[in-house]
Design a protein around this motif. Sequence first.
Motif, PDB file in Angstrom:
ATOM      1  N   LEU A 157     -77.913  -6.311   0.737  1.00  0.00           N
ATOM      2  CA  LEU A 157     -76.502  -6.218   1.120  1.00  0.00           C
ATOM      3  C   LEU A 157     -75.871  -7.598   1.181  1.00  0.00           C
ATOM      4  CD1 LEU A 157     -74.238  -4.323   2.056  1.00  0.00           C
ATOM      5  CD2 LEU A 157     -74.966  -4.763   4.397  1.00  0.00           C
ATOM      6  N   VAL A 158     -76.560  -8.511   1.852  1.00  0.00           N
ATOM      7  CA  VAL A 158     -76.005  -9.863   2.021  1.00  0.00           C
ATOM      8  C   VAL A 158     -75.914 -10.568   0.661  1.00  0.00           C
ATOM      9  CG1 VAL A 158     -76.404 -12.131   3.054  1.00  0.00           C
ATOM     10  CG2 VAL A 158     -76.811 -10.055   4.397  1.00  0.00           C
ATOM     11  N   ARG A 215     -73.152  -9.503  -1.510  1.00  0.00           N
ATOM     12  CA  ARG A 215     -71.819  -9.908  -1.053  1.00  0.00           C
ATOM     13  C   ARG A 215     -71.601 -11.397  -1.263  1.00  0.00           C
ATOM     14  NH1 ARG A 215     -70.241  -6.191   3.661  1.00  0.00           N
ATOM     15  NH2 ARG A 215     -70.224  -4.248   2.507  1.00  0.00           N
ATOM     16  N   VAL A 216     -72.667 -12.173  -1.030  1.00  0.00           N
ATOM     17  CA  VAL A 216     -72.530 -13.627  -1.002  1.00  0.00           C
ATOM     18  C   VAL A 216     -72.664 -14.240  -2.389  1.00  0.00           C
ATOM     19  CG1 VAL A 216     -73.583 -15.753  -0.126  1.00  0.00           C
ATOM     20  CG2 VAL A 216     -73.326 -13.765   1.376  1.00  0.00           C
ATOM     21  N   THR A 219     -85.554  -5.469   6.189  1.00  0.00           N
ATOM     22  CA  THR A 219     -85.133  -6.809   5.770  1.00  0.00           C
ATOM     23  C   THR A 219     -84.727  -6.828   4.297  1.00  0.00           C
ATOM     24  OG1 THR A 219     -87.454  -7.348   5.446  1.00  0.00           O
ATOM     25  CG2 THR A 219     -86.414  -8.214   7.415  1.00  0.00           C
ATOM     26  N   TYR A 234     -84.624 -19.089  -0.653  1.00  0.00           N
ATOM     27  CA  TYR A 234     -84.019 -18.237   0.384  1.00  0.00           C
ATOM     28  C   TYR A 234     -85.074 -17.533   1.217  1.00  0.00           C
ATOM     29  CZ  TYR A 234     -84.110 -13.147  -0.550  1.00  0.00           C
ATOM     30  OH  TYR A 234     -84.476 -11.824  -0.654  1.00  0.00           O
ATOM     31  N   ILE A 282     -81.246  -5.272   4.029  1.00  0.00           N
ATOM     32  CA  ILE A 282     -80.215  -6.190   4.536  1.00  0.00           C
ATOM     33  C   ILE A 282     -80.034  -7.353   3.563  1.00  0.00           C
ATOM     34  CG2 ILE A 282     -79.639  -7.805   6.396  1.00  0.00           C
ATOM     35  CD1 ILE A 282     -81.022  -5.875   8.323  1.00  0.00           C
ATOM     36  N   ALA A 283     -81.152  -7.861   3.056  1.00  0.00           N
ATOM     37  CA  ALA A 283     -81.068  -8.978   2.102  1.00  0.00           C
ATOM     38  C   ALA A 283     -80.265  -8.563   0.875  1.00  0.00           C
ATOM     39  CB  ALA A 283     -82.474  -9.422   1.685  1.00  0.00           C
TER      40      ALA A 283
END
Lengths: 727, 83
Positions: free
Chosen positions: A491-492, A495-496, A485, A706, A488-489
């Motif tokens: 990476l996201v 990007r965001v 997690t 978040y 992935i967090a």
Amino acid sequence: MSPPDAPSSPPAIAADSPASAAGAAVAPLGAPLVALVGNPNVGKTTLFNALTGSFAKVSNYPGITVERRSGVHRAGGRALEILDVPGTYSLVARSAEEQLAIDSIVGLGGQPRPELVVLCVDATQLSRSLYLLLQCQELGARCMVALTMVEEAGASAPDPKKLSAILGCPVVATDARRGRGAEVLGQAMVDALQAPSAPVWRWTPSPSLQESMQKVRAKLPEGWPQNDGMALWALSSVDDEHELAHIPEALRREVSACKLDQALDDEPVLGRWRFLDDQVSRATVGQPDRSRTERIDRVLLHRGLGFAAFLGVMFVIFMSLFAWSEPAIGAVEAIFELAKDGARGVLGQGVFADFITDGVIAGVGAVLVFLPQILLLFLFLGFLEDCGYLARVAYLMDRIMRTMNLHGRAFVPMLSGFACAVPAVMATRTMERRRDRILTMMVVPLMTCSARLPVYTLVIAALIPASHTVQGLLMVGMYAFSVVTSLIAALVLSRVMRPLRAKRLPFFIELPPYRFPRMRGVLLMMWQRSSMFLREAGTVILVCSMALWALLYFPRHLPKSAPDYDAMIAVAPEAERPALENAKASALLLGSYGGRLGHAIEPAIEPLGFDWKIGVGLIGAFAAREVFVSTMGIVYSVGGEADETDTGLRQALRDERTAEGKPAYPPLVGLSLMIFFALACQCMSTLAVVKRETGGYRWPAFLFAYMTGLAWVVTFVVYQGGRLLGF
Amino acid sequence: MSRLSDLRRGATATVRAVEGVRSFRRRLLEMGLVPGTQVKVVNFAPLGDPLFIEVRGARWSLRKQEAAEILIAPDAPAAAGVP
């Protein structure tokens, strides 16, 4: 000569004052300050421990959260204050943390100026270690060299006399790993203090570089050494994007105006290396034997075997962490039960007795009960770090880390996140750029920190009916879940979130030779870090435990509709009394402020499978995750005070029933609870340290929002999905 | 001119120059990766990247992309390519 450089009168040794007793960490007034400087992995801290007898005064450098360790060494009737400067390869700095080295050596940024700089020089890495010496000499520091790893260098070890002649400063061979040489070094330090200090240059700057140095020198602020070495440092370190502290704008402008081209920029580095390559090789014979490290690396960094070994090491650590700490935890629990009984026996009944036993003693117990696991974890981490494997972990994992837009250096903070997010967030300072630091800070709190261990341990042991092996595997699974997690967090988020987007960064890390870990150093570090946990996390936990006890204890009014329990208990037969007392305690809890708050949030957490009691625990856990356990402990010791069986919190959770008489916490709720805890940002201390590191409320607010949002959504999916599947 | 990233496992070469942004170049130079220094590619990480190199008896890890910033003169082909 300026006053700080003037030879001070022999420092008065207050031999009778308690502060200067053998082993004290605080130096007597006037003791000369000696800075230990060196590359990482050269045995500098071991030397420090040998010199100071392990009595270090650990504090923080002002403004930034890096450990400042100092201690006292006595040699020939003189006391020396020894400062362990964080390891570095160069004095050129890009960030406030890298700046510590220069600040400690010349006494900037509120640091005292040392009277002697001892360069810890790895005898197997002579040239590279001595690069730092040349920089110190250019600054005019009074220097000497302490050779470390002399035994490891074997026949290739340099001759201290030859080396001393080449370098123009005293050179002493030590063997820090065996503790020998501390006395010799101590005497050499006292002697070296008498030597004069003046800048020494081993290369000649070109006329155009000299011109720039002159210009910049004129802009050096007051209190800085007004010499060419300092000007060169500013020219090399300051640029328009620097993140250094206390650099006056006039200096930055002047450096910027000099506009060094690449050739001039490289000139000092090449000049120093020319000297090292020409001269230092004369003091050494041959190469140190590295065949052991090569053989081990052939296995541990092998394509297949390397990854397998990595997974094996991690598996062993976490399995043993789970199994080995169990007896110690049981012992701590038993001791605190005894303490509570003892206190109750002395204090009797009443609000004060309740506060001491259920508030204070239970709260302290809730902190200490997890010390065994924390000690074990830091023992393993210290061991891996010391033997050289931790750097290999970063090498093996870089390909994966990079895919998630994380810097390779982010692995160490994330690994530290397994222990506690607070030091891990602090460890992000080892990264050069703010963007990397913040991104790492945003995902580090997702790692399975030691504060989650108590929650997982409790939930797994109490609610997951399975063999020890399956329970252990579930624990490993929670660790894996947190790694996935967080990646992935990262990476996201990268990007965001616009401020977190960035180009790739260099990944140039040393893979030190494998060495047998020095158990004394490992144990010392383990103790220092654990006591930091106790100080920083423990106090928060204790205060919150007491506040929560009050929240759950007061106002102590029974609802008007409630029966008169006291009267009923007085007339009830012995066998029925416990049930009545339970009911009374429950009613009191229901009416407490905490109970009302738990009820208030129940609609929000019911879809996750949690009842209001867990709601109360969650409220407490927002102060710090492990407080969940002590909260539940208070919840149930309040409810189960008269429980004759006294089976502890685990049994209490297992026995909890819903209104329909079904188990309130089936295994699915246990799983939901763990997933919620894996993802939610329930740690005031983490938020506080993120606020401190980012310098504002924006990032901690984002972090909290978040993570909590993510936790709710994922837990909802797991719980409702599990129910649909019939669990 | 070749780049360090072009080398095969076990190959050795001599550093000619380091390119790249200022802080990266300086860091590598300060570690001793100055022109004229011998460098050896010892291995690649299990996923093919980063590289594992040996410079002046010390072992370092750096990514392929960064190795491409290091210009080199490969040593005699007989030495290069030997596993």
